[in-house]
Enzyme design. Structure first.
Site, PDB file in Angstrom:
ATOM      1  N   ASP A 141       0.852  -1.184   0.000  1.00 57.09           N
ATOM      2  CA  ASP A 141       0.000   0.000   0.000  1.00 57.09           C
ATOM      3  C   ASP A 141       0.887   1.233   0.000  1.00 57.09           C
ATOM      4  O   ASP A 141       2.032   1.182   0.477  1.00 57.09           O
ATOM      5  CB  ASP A 141      -0.914   0.010   1.232  1.00 57.09           C
ATOM      6  CG  ASP A 141      -1.874   1.205   1.220  1.00 57.09           C
ATOM      7  OD1 ASP A 141      -2.735   1.257   0.326  1.00 57.09           O
ATOM      8  OD2 ASP A 141      -1.739   2.072   2.094  1.00 57.09           O
ATOM      9  N   GLU A 174       0.999   5.722   0.493  1.00 59.70           N
ATOM     10  CA  GLU A 174       0.381   6.996   0.859  1.00 59.70           C
ATOM     11  C   GLU A 174       1.031   8.070   0.005  1.00 59.70           C
ATOM     12  O   GLU A 174       2.224   7.976  -0.325  1.00 59.70           O
ATOM     13  CB  GLU A 174       0.546   7.301   2.344  1.00 59.70           C
ATOM     14  CG  GLU A 174      -0.087   6.268   3.277  1.00 59.70           C
ATOM     15  CD  GLU A 174      -1.587   6.118   3.117  1.00 59.70           C
ATOM     16  OE1 GLU A 174      -2.233   7.067   2.612  1.00 59.70           O
ATOM     17  OE2 GLU A 174      -2.121   5.064   3.501  1.00 59.70           O
ATOM     18  N   HIS A 193      -3.700  10.660   6.065  1.00 63.62           N
ATOM     19  CA  HIS A 193      -2.623   9.809   6.596  1.00 63.62           C
ATOM     20  C   HIS A 193      -1.811  10.435   7.733  1.00 63.62           C
ATOM     21  O   HIS A 193      -1.011   9.749   8.374  1.00 63.62           O
ATOM     22  CB  HIS A 193      -1.672   9.373   5.478  1.00 63.62           C
ATOM     23  CG  HIS A 193      -1.200  10.483   4.585  1.00 63.62           C
ATOM     24  ND1 HIS A 193      -0.541  11.605   5.045  1.00 63.62           N
ATOM     25  CD2 HIS A 193      -1.289  10.628   3.232  1.00 63.62           C
ATOM     26  CE1 HIS A 193      -0.226  12.387   4.027  1.00 63.62           C
ATOM     27  NE2 HIS A 193      -0.692  11.819   2.918  1.00 63.62           N
ATOM     28  N   HIS A 195      -4.995   6.357   7.876  1.00 65.10           N
ATOM     29  CA  HIS A 195      -4.372   5.469   6.909  1.00 65.10           C
ATOM     30  C   HIS A 195      -2.870   5.405   7.175  1.00 65.10           C
ATOM     31  O   HIS A 195      -2.246   6.415   7.478  1.00 65.10           O
ATOM     32  CB  HIS A 195      -4.604   5.981   5.487  1.00 65.10           C
ATOM     33  CG  HIS A 195      -6.006   5.828   5.019  1.00 65.10           C
ATOM     34  ND1 HIS A 195      -6.327   5.301   3.785  1.00 65.10           N
ATOM     35  CD2 HIS A 195      -7.181   6.128   5.611  1.00 65.10           C
ATOM     36  CE1 HIS A 195      -7.644   5.295   3.642  1.00 65.10           C
ATOM     37  NE2 HIS A 195      -8.178   5.790   4.743  1.00 65.10           N
ATOM     38  N   ASP A 200      -2.163  -0.716   6.555  1.00 63.32           N
ATOM     39  CA  ASP A 200      -3.164  -1.068   5.545  1.00 63.32           C
ATOM     40  C   ASP A 200      -2.748  -2.302   4.759  1.00 63.32           C
ATOM     41  O   ASP A 200      -3.594  -3.120   4.369  1.00 63.32           O
ATOM     42  CB  ASP A 200      -3.398   0.115   4.604  1.00 63.32           C
ATOM     43  CG  ASP A 200      -4.221   1.213   5.261  1.00 63.32           C
ATOM     44  OD1 ASP A 200      -4.579   1.057   6.440  1.00 63.32           O
ATOM     45  OD2 ASP A 200      -4.495   2.239   4.600  1.00 63.32           O
TER      46      ASP A 200
END
Length: 237
Positions: free
Chosen positions: A7, A9, A57, A150, A155
């Protein structure tokens, strides 16, 4: 089969307009089982952090300003990824940012045929349902109580659990023998007829020797006696 769930960000939604990847988290799985190996890194995006992105985030420009540039440490990430299939939720987004960073420093982008998108799998398995990571965690009972904002590694860890459920659940690897492959799987292609990748012949043999079910002479005699006693049987007409 080795797979990497990951994942990212970012500073926004579109790398083509200058948005950058600021965090990546990866989880290694072999045979759909987490090995405990992970990779996590923050990157200095060399730009500001929009308030809307920071609200998602929690990563500020000040925090990221002391982190390394992607160009300086990308080798560690590529070494971890290796040549494994890469699993992400709405994978086109994450692939887009990762490949934009690689292209920016003159490196070869990651081939899109390595991409496995859990949104696409979930849409096929649960048509019409909510497909967010939160929604799928709720559907499959994956604990996300510690997910306040997040975070790439968090995640990825949640997605690893969801991915297992989407592709067979906790019964993965319970084949009757190490040779057993379900009828809809093609070992040559490494995919099912639905297009999902799979691992075959990975489980230990769990089957017992088959029992003999042939009737004994005594059982045959009793059966013949029973049949003979049936009046006006259909098979005698």
């Amino acid at each position: 089969m080795r797979e990497v769930i990951f994942d990212t960000e970012t500073t926004g939604l579109d790398p083509k307009t200058g948005d950058r990847m600021v965090e990546i988290g990866c989880v290694e799985m072999i045979g759909r089982v987490e090995t405990g190996r992970t990779f996590h890194a923050y990157y200095n995006p060399e730009r500001d952090m929009p308030a809307a992105a920071e609200a998602v985030h929690g990563l500020s420009a000040k925090f990221l300003s002391s982190k390394p540039l992607f160009a300086d440490t990308f080798g560690e990430l590529l070494e971890f990824l290796g040549d494994a299939p890469l699993v992400a939720h709405n994978a086109g987004f994450d692939f887009g940012f990762l490949n934009a960073e690689l292209t920016r420093i003159g490196r070869v982008p990651i081939a899109m045929d390595r991409m496995i998108d859990t949104v696409a799998i979930a849409r096929k398995k649960h048509p019409g349902a909510k497909l967010s990571l939160d929604a799928l965690c709720s559907r499959y009972g994956v604990d996300r109580s510690h997910r306040v904002k997040h975070g790439a590694l968090l995640d990825a860890e949640l997605l690893a659990q969801v991915y297992v459920e989407l592709t067979g659940g906790r019964q993965i690897g319970l084949e009757l023998s190490a040779e057993a492959v379900p009828a809809n799987l093609d070992p040559a292609e490494g995919k099912s007829s639905d297009g999902y990748p799979f691992t075959s012949a990975a489980a230990p043999v769990r089957s017992r020797a088959p029992r003999l079910h042939s009737p004994s002479a005594e059982e045959l005699a009793r059966h013949a006696e029973f049949v003979a006693g049936i009046n006006n049987a259909v098979w005698t007409r």
